[in-house]
Design a protein around this motif. Structure first.
Motif, PDB file in Angstrom:
ATOM      1  N   THR A 161       0.851  -1.189   0.000  1.00 14.39           N
ATOM      2  CA  THR A 161       0.000   0.000   0.000  1.00 14.39           C
ATOM      3  C   THR A 161       0.888   1.241   0.000  1.00 14.39           C
ATOM      4  N   VAL A 204      -7.246   3.579   1.830  1.00 16.94           N
ATOM      5  CA  VAL A 204      -7.311   2.697   3.001  1.00 16.94           C
ATOM      6  C   VAL A 204      -8.346   3.144   4.016  1.00 16.94           C
ATOM      7  N   VAL A 215     -11.085  -1.042   0.077  1.00 16.89           N
ATOM      8  CA  VAL A 215     -10.270  -2.134   0.624  1.00 16.89           C
ATOM      9  C   VAL A 215     -10.864  -3.487   0.227  1.00 16.89           C
TER      10      VAL A 215
END
Length: 233
Positions: free
Chosen positions: A12, A56, A62
């Motif tokens: 990420t 996120v 997600v």
């Protein structure tokens, strides 16, 4: 021992700073495929890298990522934000935003990818902390990293049954855009990635990247006044 060669990884915040360095180091060590995420992703020129959009702080984003990247066996919770936010004088929305990104973001990723990792043999979850997980003076950012440290330690226990290696990474100042305005000596993002992946491959549960972080951890058994330091990551 955990082998990077042949793995499928998710990073990420994987298109800049430490995240970008992770992607490059994973590929150098033979990772088969790397998913690199960003809120506003740009193209990759390496066919082994699949760039995907991710926020996120958004449950649906997600969940969509976890559905797309079902072959992942190594997850790097690297995305984060830093604001100069003293606890008593800052707009509380900034502190909340840091907690949503730096704490609840990694938790969302962990919850979404725990079944994926289990299905792929257990794998690895790496969470990026800070020396400010232990030291004072970081305001809302430091508080968020302290919370993430606690979260990681509990996740390590909860994920042990499915044979997932959980790695907590602590470091001070890395040479990234996030801390570019802070005039201190910094470790390169490439060195951070190398040191962290060395720890992952050794099977470590915790990686202390630099000397300043090791010094702060060694002070935890002493007076709390000895834990004061400026902002770092």
């Amino acid at each position: 021992m955990t082998a990077i060669e042949g793995s499928v990884a998710l990073v990420t915040g994987g298109q800049r700073g430490i995240g970008k360095a992770f992607v490059e180091e994973l590929l150098a060590r033979g990772a088969k495929k790397v998913y690199a995420t960003a809120r506003k992703p740009g193209p990759s020129h390496d066919e082994r890298v699949e760039v995907l959009a991710l926020d996120v702080t958004d449950d649906a984003s997600v969940a969509a990522l976890a559905e797309r990247a079902r072959d992942v066996d190594t997850v790097f919770n690297n995305a984060g934000v830093l604001y100069r936010a003293p606890l008593l004088t800052s707009d509380l929305t900034q502190v909340k935003d840091m907690f949503d990104t730096n704490v609840f973001g990694p938790l969302r990723i962990a919850q979404a990818f725990a079944p994926v990792l289990a299905n792929n043999g257990g794998g690895v979850l790496v969470d990026m902390h800070s020396l400010l997980s232990w030291s004072a003076g970081g305001g809302g950012y430091g508080a968020s990293k302290a919370a993430l440290w606690s979260l990681t330690n509990s996740l390590r226990i909860e994920l042990a049954a499915q044979n997932t290696q959980v790695v907590g990474v602590h470091l001070g100042f890395a040479d990234t855009d996030m801390v570019s305005a802070i005039p201190v000596q910094k470790i390169s993002a490439d060195d951070v990635a190398r040191i962290v992946l060395d720890g992952v491959e050794r099977g470590d549960s915790e990686v202390l990247v630099d000397d300043v972080t090791r010094k702060i951890k060694s002070a935890l058994s002493g007076p709390v006044e000895g834990l004061t330091l400026g902002i770092g990551r």
